[in-house]
Write a protein that holds these residues in place. Structure first.
Motif, PDB file in Angstrom:
ATOM      1  N   ARG A 329       0.835  -1.210   0.000  1.00 22.34           N
ATOM      2  CA  ARG A 329       0.000   0.000   0.000  1.00 22.34           C
ATOM      3  C   ARG A 329       0.864   1.253   0.000  1.00 22.34           C
ATOM      4  N   ARG A 332       2.273   1.731  -3.484  1.00 25.03           N
ATOM      5  CA  ARG A 332       1.260   2.197  -4.462  1.00 25.03           C
ATOM      6  C   ARG A 332       0.979   3.667  -4.287  1.00 25.03           C
ATOM      7  N   ARG A 335       3.752   5.828  -5.750  1.00 26.23           N
ATOM      8  CA  ARG A 335       3.715   5.933  -7.226  1.00 26.23           C
ATOM      9  C   ARG A 335       2.591   6.847  -7.700  1.00 26.23           C
ATOM     10  N   HIS A 336       1.389   6.837  -7.043  1.00 19.60           N
ATOM     11  CA  HIS A 336       0.310   7.783  -7.379  1.00 19.60           C
ATOM     12  C   HIS A 336       0.741   9.203  -7.128  1.00 19.60           C
ATOM     13  N   ILE A 442       2.134   0.263 -10.775  1.00 20.02           N
ATOM     14  CA  ILE A 442       0.897   0.289  -9.993  1.00 20.02           C
ATOM     15  C   ILE A 442       0.059  -0.930 -10.322  1.00 20.02           C
ATOM     16  N   ILE A 445       1.524  -3.944  -8.552  1.00 23.81           N
ATOM     17  CA  ILE A 445       1.220  -3.898  -7.122  1.00 23.81           C
ATOM     18  C   ILE A 445      -0.222  -4.305  -6.879  1.00 23.81           C
ATOM     19  N   ASP A 446      -1.149  -3.863  -7.733  1.00 23.04           N
ATOM     20  CA  ASP A 446      -2.563  -4.213  -7.579  1.00 23.04           C
ATOM     21  C   ASP A 446      -2.759  -5.706  -7.735  1.00 23.04           C
TER      22      ASP A 446
END
Length: 734
Positions: A329, A332, A335-336, A442, A445-446
């Motif tokens: 988490r 992620r 990266r966002h 991303i 990671i998801d």
């Protein structure tokens, strides 16, 4: 006899002094304390040494210490003299620690020392062998003094008529007389040879008796020592055995201490093996077996902890996935955030480019750009609210952060001036590539996030957290149950071990009491044994001490020494009888001396007295029975008077007449002897002194004369004789 020269390396005040003497008269004129008497004594010491003639207690003359060198030099003399047609050179070292006398024959310097044997004084009597005169006799005859003769009793043998006998008969007679005196008459006398021989014989007889008694005692002690040594060996063996027992009990005491400490400590399987091996009795072994069985039975009743172990293992895996999900988490969200930064960077790049194109634009255009940024901020704000509403706090938080960033950037663009510096934009292609890479990461990671949720069969992260809390609570309950079980087990084991420890300590206390009683008895035995051994050692030591006191005692040697001492005593008695016969013969010769020799000596003494007194006194007699005492016939009263009854001057003249008469008589039998006068004419008047010096000068034609004076009279009266003469000589001292 003539003394040619003397060299004094060290004697009294003289150091490195040399004197050469004339054959006739030698006059020494000097004030008092100039060394005249010291030189006279040096001549006597060079000729005869400094030891007594007739040894009694002290070996050395009283003047020995007086004439030690003042300057710490060597106590040495060298004298050269003529005697019997030969010339001798005599070296003497007078120091006690290295005294020595060596005689050489001039001019070849052939050493004659070993030709002469040492006497009892460890002295080689060179002059005594040459002249037949001891030091005392030599000084009595040659040194004119105002005092009686010192060795008158030894002068008689020197007057023996030796014309028909051996030339050395007078020396033999003198030696016999000395031997008789040294042997003595009584066996109890301490300082005589006879007394010493008798004392030695008695001593050796006592030593023989002592040796025989010592030998008997040694035999008895040897037997006793053998018995005592056997008893000591037996006691030593017993003591060794008792000490071994004490050592064993000490080791047991150490084991007891360890057992006592272990009885208070928890025990495991290995400890039970130790206790079983240590058990000293069957009762103790059964106690250990029973306690161990009870504790092992209680362990078997304890619930199985496999279920709790499985729950703990599942909780551990869940915690690992929880840590992994949290990190996913976080990655992620990062990266966002980077995508939002790239979007803002793209918008700001467009604005700055328009500003460079329209450098002179108006404020309305800047407002238009700000409105655009604010619009983007509004979009990101809406996206953030949606993310928060749908359970995506990371996405919602990132969007809200970008919204605020765009809002602030719009305000900055609205307020910026046209003349501001521009920043070079990042290339559009690079921004696009980084955006694509971030979107791919991303997506990966998801996918991993979805796999993690699927493993635990949950829809979202909140469900995962709820399941984690449920497992934690279950594991905690299982740990509480296991802990309660462990506490109960520990309490039961503690009770069992406490009961066992109390029983063990009761056994240990009993062992300790028994061991202490045995040790006390052993110590008492050791103490008594040490006392007995000490007493035996003292007996043996005393016996060896008594034997050592008699070590070297030999009955055979003591008997031989006693027999030798008895034989020596008998021989000495025989020698004394023989010497007594010789003495009787000398006493008979004394009468002959009065008849034959006495007239000649008396005639010479009378002539000397008439010469120096101008005829005032003509008759002088010497009495050999009273030490050659001199008497005078006084013509005015026709009385016989001794020298004590005369005036000081007349007494000096009588002594001179006595010495000259004896000197001339002895010189007829040997050869002319020297004459020594040391301030003898103090009490002479000028007239008598002149006549006396004339007689002395005439006598100096045959005899060497040494005249020492501190007065000018003698020097003035003798000046004509000394002037231009090689036969006579004046010596100046100082």
């Amino acid at each position: 006899m003539r003394i040619e020269e003397i060299s004094l390396t060290g004697f009294g005040k003289w150091q490195g002094a040399y004197f050469r003497f004339a054959p006739g008269l030698n006059l020494f004129y000097a004030p008092n304390e100039a060394g005249k008497s010291t030189l006279l004594q040096a001549i006597f010491a060079a000729l005869y040494g400094m030891k007594r003639d007739y040894v009694k207690t002290a070996r050395y003359l009283p003047a020995y210490e007086k004439y030690r060198p003042w300057h710490q030099g060597d106590y040495e003399t060298i004298v050269t003299y003529q005697l019997g047609g030969k010339k001798y050179r005599l070296h003497r070292t007078l120091a006690k620690e290295r005294e020595q006398a060596r005689l050489f024959l001039d001019p070849e310097w052939t050493e004659l020392t070993d030709v002469y044997m040492e006497d009892r004084r460890k002295e080689r009597n060179f002059l005594e062998k040459h002249l037949g005169l001891t030091r005392s006799l030599f000084t009595d005859l040659t040194w004119i003094r105002r005092e009686p003769l010192e060795a008158a009793e030894h002068l008689m043998p020197a007057f023996a008529d030796a014309q028909e006998a051996s030339p050395h008969v007078h020396a033999v007679l003198a030696e016999l007389d000395r031997e008789l005196v040294s042997i003595g008459k009584k066996e109890r006398a301490e300082n005589t040879l006879l007394g010493k021989a008798a004392s030695r014989a008695a001593s050796k007889e006592q030593e023989l008796a002592h040796a025989e008694a010592a030998w008997r005692l040694i035999r008895q002690l040897t037997q006793s020592i053998q018995l005592w040594e056997e008893e000591r060996e037996r006691l030593e063996q017993r003591r060794i055995r008792l000490r071994e027992r004490m050592q064993k009990w000490q080791e047991q005491d150490q084991l007891w201490q360890e057992s006592w400490q272990r009885s208070y400590s928890p025990i495991d399987a290995q400890d039970w093996q130790w206790w079983l091996a240590r058990a000293a009795s069957e009762e103790e072994r059964q106690l250990h077996e029973k306690a161990r069985s009870s504790i092992m039975a209680w362990d078997e009743q304890t619930p199985d902890g496999a279920q709790g172990t499985a729950a703990s293992q599942a909780l551990g895996e869940l915690e690992a996935d929880y840590e992994r999900g949290t990190s996913l988490r976080k990655a992620r969200e990062q990266r966002h955030m980077r995508l939002a930064e790239l979007a803002v960077l793209a918008l700001s790049t467009g604005t700055r480019s328009q500003a460079r194109t329209q450098r002179q634009g108006n404020r309305a255009k800047r407002k238009k750009g700000a409105v655009r940024l604010w619009g983007g901020a509004g979009l990101f704000a809406i996206l953030g609210a949606v993310g928060l509403a749908t359970g995506h706090p990371v996405l919602g938080g990132s969007s809200l952060g970008l919204s605020l960033l765009l809002l602030a950037l719009g305000i900055f663009v609205l307020r910026a001036k046209g003349s501001g510096h521009a920043v070079a934009p990042v290339a559009a292609s690079e921004q696009l590539q980084e955006s694509e890479r971030l979107q791919q990461e991303i997506a990966a990671i998801d996918a991993e996030w979805a796999s993690l949720l699927e493993r635990w069969d949950v829809r979202d992260w909140d469900t995962f957290l709820a399941k984690r809390e449920e497992l934690q609570r279950s594991a905690q309950e299982q740990r509480a149950v296991r802990l309660e079980s462990d506490l109960a087990k520990a309490k039961r084991e503690e009770m069992l071990q406490a009961d066992w420890g109390e029983a063990v300590r009761a056994i240990l206390r009993q062992e300790k009491r028994q061991r202490e009683e045995a040790e006390s008895d052993c110590l008492a035995q050791l103490s008594r044994m040490e006392d007995e051994l000490q007493e035996l050692r003292e007996k043996i030591a005393r016996a060896y001490g008594e034997m050592a006191a008699h070590e070297g005692v030999s009955v055979a040697r003591a008997r031989d020494e006693y027999e030798e001492a008895a034989i020596a005593l008998r021989r000495l008695l025989q020698r004394r009888d023989a010497l007594q016969l010789a003495r009787d013969a000398l006493q008979e010769a004394q009468g002959e001396w009065k008849r034959d020799v006495s007239p000649d000596v008396n005639r010479t003494a009378s002539e000397v007295m008439a010469q120096i007194t101008g005829g005032a006194y003509r008759d002088v007699r010497l009495d050999p029975t009273e030490g050659f005492a001199v008497r005078l016939l006084e013509p005015t009263r026709n009385l016989i008077v001794s020298h004590e009854q005369c005036s000081t001057g007349t007494a000096d003249q009588l002594y001179l007449a006595q010495r000259l008469a004896l000197l001339q008589h002895i010189s007829k039998r040997t050869e002319p002897l020297p004459l020594f006068l040391d301030d003898h004419f103090v009490h002479y008047d000028d007239e008598r002194l002149q006549r006396t010096l004339a007689y002395i000068a005439k006598l100096a034609e045959q005899h060497q004369v040494f005249l020492f004076t501190c007065h000018e009279r003698e020097q003035r009266l003798l000046a004509p004789l000394l002037r231009g003469s090689d036969w006579h000589k004046a010596h100046q001292l100082g």
